[in-house]
Design a protein around this motif. Structure first.
Motif, PDB file in Angstrom:
ATOM      1  N   GLU A  17       0.977  -1.202  -0.244  1.00 35.99           N
ATOM      2  CA  GLU A  17      -0.045   0.118  -0.016  1.00 35.99           C
ATOM      3  C   GLU A  17       0.901   1.257   0.080  1.00 35.99           C
ATOM      4  OE1 GLU A  17      -3.225   1.895   3.033  1.00 35.99           O
ATOM      5  OE2 GLU A  17      -3.526  -0.239   2.574  1.00 35.99           O
ATOM      6  N   ASP A  18       1.775   1.386   0.850  1.00 40.00           N
ATOM      7  CA  ASP A  18       2.569   2.770   1.014  1.00 40.00           C
ATOM      8  C   ASP A  18       3.965   2.564   0.683  1.00 40.00           C
ATOM      9  OD1 ASP A  18       3.689   1.310   3.229  1.00 40.00           O
ATOM     10  OD2 ASP A  18       3.026   2.635   4.644  1.00 40.00           O
ATOM     11  N   LYS A  19       4.558   0.976  -0.080  1.00 42.21           N
ATOM     12  CA  LYS A  19       5.617   0.921  -0.596  1.00 42.21           C
ATOM     13  C   LYS A  19       6.923   1.059   0.511  1.00 42.21           C
ATOM     14  CE  LYS A  19       4.063   0.160  -4.859  1.00 42.21           C
ATOM     15  NZ  LYS A  19       3.505  -1.135  -4.915  1.00 42.21           N
ATOM     16  N   THR A  20       6.586   0.722   1.742  1.00 36.78           N
ATOM     17  CA  THR A  20       7.675   0.421   2.659  1.00 36.78           C
ATOM     18  C   THR A  20       8.013  -0.770   3.141  1.00 36.78           C
ATOM     19  OG1 THR A  20       6.233   1.206   4.576  1.00 36.78           O
ATOM     20  CG2 THR A  20       7.039   3.107   3.392  1.00 36.78           C
ATOM     21  N   VAL A  21       9.350  -0.625   3.764  1.00 37.66           N
ATOM     22  CA  VAL A  21       9.821  -2.018   4.032  1.00 37.66           C
ATOM     23  C   VAL A  21       9.932  -2.092   5.544  1.00 37.66           C
ATOM     24  CG1 VAL A  21      11.838  -3.417   4.096  1.00 37.66           C
ATOM     25  CG2 VAL A  21      11.135  -2.260   1.969  1.00 37.66           C
ATOM     26  N   THR A  22       9.334  -3.122   6.243  1.00 36.13           N
ATOM     27  CA  THR A  22       9.708  -3.576   7.404  1.00 36.13           C
ATOM     28  C   THR A  22      10.606  -4.800   7.815  1.00 36.13           C
ATOM     29  OG1 THR A  22       7.544  -2.715   7.822  1.00 36.13           O
ATOM     30  CG2 THR A  22       8.436  -4.312   9.627  1.00 36.13           C
ATOM     31  N   VAL A  23      11.617  -4.417   8.458  1.00 37.47           N
ATOM     32  CA  VAL A  23      12.654  -5.402   8.830  1.00 37.47           C
ATOM     33  C   VAL A  23      12.215  -6.184  10.095  1.00 37.47           C
ATOM     34  CG1 VAL A  23      15.117  -5.962   8.887  1.00 37.47           C
ATOM     35  CG2 VAL A  23      14.404  -4.117   7.406  1.00 37.47           C
ATOM     36  N   MET A  24      12.293  -7.518  10.158  1.00 39.69           N
ATOM     37  CA  MET A  24      12.160  -8.107  11.346  1.00 39.69           C
ATOM     38  C   MET A  24      13.227  -8.651  11.976  1.00 39.69           C
ATOM     39  SD  MET A  24       8.800  -8.297  10.732  1.00 39.69           S
ATOM     40  CE  MET A  24       7.970  -9.459  11.857  1.00 39.69           C
ATOM     41  N   VAL A  25      13.431  -8.218  13.518  1.00 45.09           N
ATOM     42  CA  VAL A  25      14.615  -8.566  14.212  1.00 45.09           C
ATOM     43  C   VAL A  25      14.219  -9.312  15.481  1.00 45.09           C
ATOM     44  CG1 VAL A  25      16.391  -7.475  15.542  1.00 45.09           C
ATOM     45  CG2 VAL A  25      15.693  -6.379  13.482  1.00 45.09           C
ATOM     46  N   GLU A  26      14.655 -10.803  15.322  1.00 44.38           N
ATOM     47  CA  GLU A  26      14.356 -11.688  16.529  1.00 44.38           C
ATOM     48  C   GLU A  26      15.229 -11.585  17.538  1.00 44.38           C
ATOM     49  OE1 GLU A  26      13.501 -16.294  17.215  1.00 44.38           O
ATOM     50  OE2 GLU A  26      14.179 -15.855  15.164  1.00 44.38           O
ATOM     51  N   HIS A  27      14.883 -11.449  18.800  1.00 40.87           N
ATOM     52  CA  HIS A  27      15.705 -11.376  19.873  1.00 40.87           C
ATOM     53  C   HIS A  27      16.025 -12.500  20.441  1.00 40.87           C
ATOM     54  CE1 HIS A  27      15.335  -6.843  19.555  1.00 40.87           C
ATOM     55  NE2 HIS A  27      13.892  -7.240  19.488  1.00 40.87           N
ATOM     56  N   ARG A  28      17.104 -12.915  20.276  1.00 40.56           N
ATOM     57  CA  ARG A  28      17.779 -14.401  20.893  1.00 40.56           C
ATOM     58  C   ARG A  28      18.667 -14.327  22.102  1.00 40.56           C
ATOM     59  NH1 ARG A  28      19.550 -16.320  15.193  1.00 40.56           N
ATOM     60  NH2 ARG A  28      18.309 -14.653  13.960  1.00 40.56           N
ATOM     61  N   GLY A  29      18.909 -15.369  22.588  1.00 38.93           N
ATOM     62  CA  GLY A  29      19.880 -15.222  23.775  1.00 38.93           C
ATOM     63  C   GLY A  29      19.430 -15.226  25.034  1.00 38.93           C
ATOM     64  N   PHE A  30      20.140 -15.436  26.191  1.00 38.08           N
ATOM     65  CA  PHE A  30      19.809 -15.453  27.516  1.00 38.08           C
ATOM     66  C   PHE A  30      19.136 -14.285  27.936  1.00 38.08           C
ATOM     67  CE2 PHE A  30      20.587 -14.604  32.116  1.00 38.08           C
ATOM     68  CZ  PHE A  30      19.715 -15.638  32.730  1.00 38.08           C
ATOM     69  N   TYR A  31      19.735 -13.294  27.850  1.00 42.55           N
ATOM     70  CA  TYR A  31      18.943 -11.812  28.274  1.00 42.55           C
ATOM     71  C   TYR A  31      18.067 -11.404  27.596  1.00 42.55           C
ATOM     72  CZ  TYR A  31      23.657 -11.509  30.709  1.00 42.55           C
ATOM     73  OH  TYR A  31      24.468 -11.985  31.665  1.00 42.55           O
ATOM     74  N   ALA A  32      17.989 -11.658  26.157  1.00 44.99           N
ATOM     75  CA  ALA A  32      16.564 -11.252  25.422  1.00 44.99           C
ATOM     76  C   ALA A  32      15.602 -12.172  25.984  1.00 44.99           C
ATOM     77  CB  ALA A  32      16.790 -11.500  24.005  1.00 44.99           C
ATOM     78  N   MET A  33      15.996 -13.357  26.464  1.00 46.86           N
ATOM     79  CA  MET A  33      14.711 -14.460  26.870  1.00 46.86           C
ATOM     80  C   MET A  33      14.118 -13.795  28.247  1.00 46.86           C
ATOM     81  SD  MET A  33      14.691 -18.444  27.919  1.00 46.86           S
ATOM     82  CE  MET A  33      15.824 -17.962  29.265  1.00 46.86           C
ATOM     83  N   LEU A  34      15.424 -13.243  29.148  1.00 52.00           N
ATOM     84  CA  LEU A  34      15.028 -12.793  30.320  1.00 52.00           C
ATOM     85  C   LEU A  34      14.145 -11.629  30.420  1.00 52.00           C
ATOM     86  CD1 LEU A  34      15.694 -13.587  33.357  1.00 52.00           C
ATOM     87  CD2 LEU A  34      17.590 -12.119  33.188  1.00 52.00           C
ATOM     88  N   ALA A  35      14.417 -10.696  29.186  1.00 51.82           N
ATOM     89  CA  ALA A  35      13.709  -9.286  29.080  1.00 51.82           C
ATOM     90  C   ALA A  35      12.307  -9.713  28.641  1.00 51.82           C
ATOM     91  CB  ALA A  35      14.533  -8.468  28.356  1.00 51.82           C
ATOM     92  N   GLN A  36      12.324 -10.747  27.820  1.00 51.62           N
ATOM     93  CA  GLN A  36      10.757 -11.153  27.342  1.00 51.62           C
ATOM     94  C   GLN A  36       9.905 -11.836  28.524  1.00 51.62           C
ATOM     95  OE1 GLN A  36      11.798 -13.740  24.167  1.00 51.62           O
ATOM     96  NE2 GLN A  36      12.945 -12.308  23.245  1.00 51.62           N
ATOM     97  N   LYS A  37      10.502 -12.482  29.330  1.00 48.79           N
ATOM     98  CA  LYS A  37       9.799 -12.935  30.486  1.00 48.79           C
ATOM     99  C   LYS A  37       9.290 -11.959  31.628  1.00 48.79           C
ATOM    100  CE  LYS A  37      10.990 -17.717  29.821  1.00 48.79           C
ATOM    101  NZ  LYS A  37       9.531 -17.897  29.220  1.00 48.79           N
ATOM    102  N   LEU A  38      10.452 -11.103  31.863  1.00 47.94           N
ATOM    103  CA  LEU A  38      10.388 -10.268  33.224  1.00 47.94           C
ATOM    104  C   LEU A  38       9.628  -8.903  32.557  1.00 47.94           C
ATOM    105  CD1 LEU A  38      13.678 -10.890  35.106  1.00 47.94           C
ATOM    106  CD2 LEU A  38      11.322 -11.841  35.463  1.00 47.94           C
ATOM    107  N   ALA A  39      10.104  -8.243  31.467  1.00 46.25           N
ATOM    108  CA  ALA A  39       9.705  -7.144  31.246  1.00 46.25           C
ATOM    109  C   ALA A  39       8.622  -7.032  29.861  1.00 46.25           C
ATOM    110  CB  ALA A  39      10.887  -6.106  30.751  1.00 46.25           C
TER     111      ALA A  39
END
Length: 117
Positions: free
Chosen positions: A28-50
């Motif tokens: 529709e608006d011809k813009t791109v979205t880039v997906m960034v997957e957060h991996r690793g211990f600290y990312a998992m911790l942040a996902q659960k706690l925050a």
């Protein structure tokens, strides 16, 4: 006396997208979205706690989207800069320095790698 190695011109490098960061085009608006997957211990911790997301979506503006779509593993940064100038004209001036800085940011963020032409 040894000859100095010639410095490479940054605009002569060829960018390649990192396959770890998939992207999609909003038709529709011809813009791109880039997906960034957060991996690793600290990312998992942040996902659960925050309650941070496992995947972040980075939306590029019209210029960034245009540049992203021009990255094909064959074009140099100079060629992409010329395409950007052809498409947007004076809106992107000074194009060379802006595009060079943009690719430095993409490289530092690991979104692209640069190979010699």
């Amino acid at each position: 006396m040894a000859l100095k190695k010639a410095k490479k011109n940054f605009l002569d490098f060829i960018p390649e997208k990192n396959p770890d960061f998939p992207s999609y085009l909003d038709e529709e608006d011809k813009t791109v979205t880039v997906m960034v997957e957060h991996r690793g211990f600290y990312a998992m911790l942040a996902q659960k706690l925050a309650k941070t997301p496992r995947i972040s979506k980075i939306s590029l503006d019209q210029y960034g989207s245009f540049i992203w779509n021009c990255i094909d593993g064959h074009r140099t940064i100079a060629e992409i800069t010329q395409l950007l100038e052809d498409e947007f004209g004076d809106q992107v001036q000074p194009a060379s320095s802006r595009v060079a800085r943009y690719f430095q940011i993409l490289k530092e963020s690991l979104f692209v790698s640069l190979k010699e032409a």
